[in-house]
Structure formats: C-alpha cells, structure tokens
Scaffold this active site. Structure first.
Site, PDB file in Angstrom:
ATOM      1  N   TYR A  87      27.325  40.494  37.854  1.00 51.60           N
ATOM      2  CA  TYR A  87      27.532  39.479  36.651  1.00 51.60           C
ATOM      3  C   TYR A  87      26.884  40.092  35.151  1.00 51.60           C
ATOM      4  CZ  TYR A  87      28.174  36.467  40.173  1.00 51.60           C
ATOM      5  OH  TYR A  87      28.642  35.942  41.586  1.00 51.60           O
ATOM      6  N   GLU A 128      38.323  26.474  33.378  1.00 53.87           N
ATOM      7  CA  GLU A 128      37.053  27.131  34.227  1.00 53.87           C
ATOM      8  C   GLU A 128      36.981  28.656  33.935  1.00 53.87           C
ATOM      9  OE1 GLU A 128      37.011  25.659  38.081  1.00 53.87           O
ATOM     10  OE2 GLU A 128      37.215  27.694  39.117  1.00 53.87           O
TER      11      GLU A 128
HETATM   12  C1  DQA Z   1      30.864  33.057  39.506  1.00 55.39           C
HETATM   13  C2  DQA Z   1      31.609  33.414  40.845  1.00 55.39           C
HETATM   14  C3  DQA Z   1      31.266  32.509  42.247  1.00 55.39           C
HETATM   15  O1  DQA Z   1      31.858  32.762  43.256  1.00 55.39           O
HETATM   16  C4  DQA Z   1      29.561  32.683  42.257  1.00 55.39           C
HETATM   17  O2  DQA Z   1      29.212  32.009  43.460  1.00 55.39           O
HETATM   18  C5  DQA Z   1      28.840  32.353  41.123  1.00 55.39           C
HETATM   19  C6  DQA Z   1      29.461  33.091  39.931  1.00 55.39           C
HETATM   20  C7  DQA Z   1      31.256  33.649  38.598  1.00 55.39           C
HETATM   21  O3  DQA Z   1      30.964  33.379  37.356  1.00 55.39           O
HETATM   22  O4  DQA Z   1      31.841  34.891  38.541  1.00 55.39           O
HETATM   23  O5  DQA Z   1      27.798  32.074  41.157  1.00 55.39           O
HETATM   24  O6  DQA Z   1      31.435  31.705  39.297  1.00 55.39           O
END
Ligand code: DQA
Length: 159
Positions: free
Chosen positions: A22, A97
């Site tokens: 992330y 999204e």
């Molecule tokens: C997420 C991807 C999801 O699978 C994960 O559970 C997250 C972050 C992302 O931003 O890449 O918490 O939404």
C-alpha cells in the site's frame, strides 16, 4: 456539487500497514491532495473512515439528498459486503470504487468485488494516485448529470 469520500476498514493504518503493498503515504496525506483538487474545481468534499460495516452503510445512506458523487474504497468489505453494495444501489448516487492495489493481481478472494458491480467505475492498482483519478472521474460524471438536468429543466419550461 458535493463528493463524499468513504474509506473502509484498516485504511486508517495506511503508511503503517503492509507498505510493500500500500506504500508509505498516510490517509490524511491522500485526503489533503483530494481536498486541493476539490478546492481548485469548486467542489465540496467530505471524508469518512470506518472499520465498521454498519457505519459505512449509514454514511452512504446519509449521502441521499446531500451529495452528488461518492468515492469509496470499501477495502476488505468489497469482497464480502452485500449490505454496502445494497446501500450504494439504494441511494443511486454515482460512485467510483478505488483500490490502492491491483486486486486482480492478488489472492483469489480479492479478485471479486461485490460493491464494484454497483459503481459507475473502478480504479485499482494505481496507489494513492488512484484517488486523484477518481476525483477527475467523479467530477466529470457529476458535471454531465448536472448539464443533462439543466437541459431537461429548460425543455420542460419551453413546453
Ligand atoms: C484494498 C484491497 C482490499 O483487498 C484490502 O482488503 C484492503 C485495501 C486496496 O485499496 O487495495 O484493505 O481495498
């Protein structure tokens, strides 16, 4: 025009959690950038983060009659939550999204998003920049809807 940004579980831990996936940026920093874009484009913006499914459902419902666009990263709930999906469908406000990571290149259970199916668009795998792209996208959608509504109003006036 108003956009509400809804962030799901564990996104409050950005900058700390799994940085190799992330990245190092904190949620507040992402929101700062979005706020700047909103100000430059004359858009009102509000931010909301929750680790609780029901709170996210409540916040989506509160958008009705208040916001014209939603940007949502439902995080893990994307893959499980019929309740959040139903709330997005119920309010009928265009939503984008966002996923920081490319959910299609990860574990099998992340490849399906129940919530994406009721969204106008999905951005995945672009890191924090994905939120900027979502701002551009939702602004375009809101402007198109506003223009169509104005045209319809003019037409009904003429008849
Ligand atoms: C997420 C991807 C999801 O699978 C994960 O559970 C997250 C972050 C992302 O931003 O890449 O918490 O939404």
């Amino acid at each position: 025009m108003k956009v509400v940004v809804i962030q799901g579980p564990n996104l409050n831990m950005l900058g700390v959690r799994e940085q190799h996936i992330y990245g190092p940026m904190k949620l507040e920093q992402i929101h700062e950038q979005m706020k700047k874009f909103a100000q430059e484009n004359g858009i009102e913006i509000e931010f909301f983060q929750s680790n609780l499914e029901g709170e996210i459902v409540d916040r989506i419902q509160e958008c009705l009659g208040d916001a014209q666009g939603i940007i949502i990263n439902p995080a893990a709930y994307s893959h499980t939550s019929i309740a959040i999906r139903d709330a997005l469908a119920a309010v009928g406000i265009p939503a984008i999204e966002v996923h920081l990571s490319n959910i299609h290149a990860r574990e099998e259970f992340r490849r399906k998003s129940l919530t994406a199916e009721v969204c106008a668009g999905v951005i995945a795998g672009m890191g924090p920049f994905g939120y900027h792209l979502a701002m551009v996208g939702i602004t375009q959608i809101m402007r198109e809807i506003e223009a169509a509504q104005k045209m319809q109003q003019q037409q009904t006036k003429q008849h």
